[in-house]
Enzyme design. Structure first.
Site, short mmCIF file in Angstrom:
data_model
loop_
_atom_site.label_atom_id
_atom_site.label_comp_id
_atom_site.label_asym_id
_atom_site.label_seq_id
_atom_site.Cartn_x
_atom_site.Cartn_y
_atom_site.Cartn_z
N THR A 12 0.82 -1.25 -0.03
CA THR A 12 0.00 -0.11 0.04
C THR A 12 1.01 1.18 -0.04
O THR A 12 2.10 0.94 0.04
CB THR A 12 -1.02 -0.12 1.42
N ALA A 167 1.37 5.69 -7.36
CA ALA A 167 0.27 4.79 -7.87
C ALA A 167 0.77 4.24 -9.23
O ALA A 167 0.44 3.18 -9.68
CB ALA A 167 -0.92 5.15 -7.89
N CYS A 170 4.15 1.75 -8.32
CA CYS A 170 4.06 0.60 -7.44
C CYS A 170 3.03 -0.10 -7.74
O CYS A 170 1.92 0.38 -7.72
CB CYS A 170 4.13 1.21 -6.19
N THR A 173 0.02 -0.27 -5.33
CA THR A 173 -0.77 0.99 -4.82
C THR A 173 -1.58 1.28 -6.12
O THR A 173 -1.11 1.20 -7.27
CB THR A 173 0.52 1.88 -4.76
#
EC number: 3.4.25.2
Length: 193
Positions: A12, A167, A170, A173
């Site tokens: 996350t 985002a 990763c 994410t």
């Protein structure tokens, strides 16, 4: 680095940014189990306590994180308006309690005065610059936010831009963000400007 366990939910990005009398915490909504996205709109950032004066975000095993959030709420009831003390007491328990020691999560917490990161190693860390990030995309978001902090942008805009960059890089994410904001005391650096 810890061994990756495929049956535990990892990954996350959570970031907190302090600037201009605001503290903003943002987290993505992706929950992954191994290489599979299980959910895209989880709420990993939330307000704690009856007054909602503390915001918290977590990364790591979801059930473990909820256990720690509940423990932190109990500590905040014991030590009202003392976030640092509540976090230190939680870290002591987390480090020494046989059950809690096995929990695999990290947390970011913030109130109007302070931002802290808590780890299972007993660390309670305060950022030097009002920016802190955790999770698999944490370093990407942290780097982006530090690059943007001196720009003419507010805390929420910086947090959103940093999360968008994380985002895009990763795989754990996504771009479904939960954002919480508190009024914050100006840092000594901001007061001097």
């Amino acid at each position: 680095m810890a061994e990756h366990k495929p049956d535990i939910m990892y990954g996350t990005t959570i970031i907190t940014v302090r600037k201009g009398g605001k503290v903003v915490m943002a987290g993505d909504g992706q929950v992954s189990l191994g290489q599979t996205i299980m959910k895209g709109n989880a709420r990993k950032v939330r307000r704690l306590g009856k007054s909602g004066a503390v915001i918290a975000g977590f990364a790591g095993a979801t059930a473990d994180a909820f256990t720690l959030l509940e423990r932190l709420e109990t500590k905040l009831e014991q030590y009202p308006d003392q976030l640092m003390r509540a976090c230190v007491e939680l870290a002591k328990d987390w480090r020494t309690d046989r059950y809690l020691r096995r929990l695999e999560a990290m947390m970011l917490v913030a109130d109007k005065k302070i931002t802290l990161a808590l780890t299972g190693l007993g660390d309670v860390l305060e950022p030097e610059d009002g920016i802190m990030a955790i999770g698999s995309g944490g370093n990407f978001a942290l780097s982006a936010a530090r690059a943007l902090i001196d720009m003419d942008l507010d805390a929420e805009t910086i947090a959103r831009k940093a999360m968008n960059i994380a985002a895009k890089i990763c795989v754990y994410t996504n771009d479904h963000f939960t954002i919480e904001t508190l009024d914050a005391e100006l840092s000594s650096l901001e007061k001097a400007i």
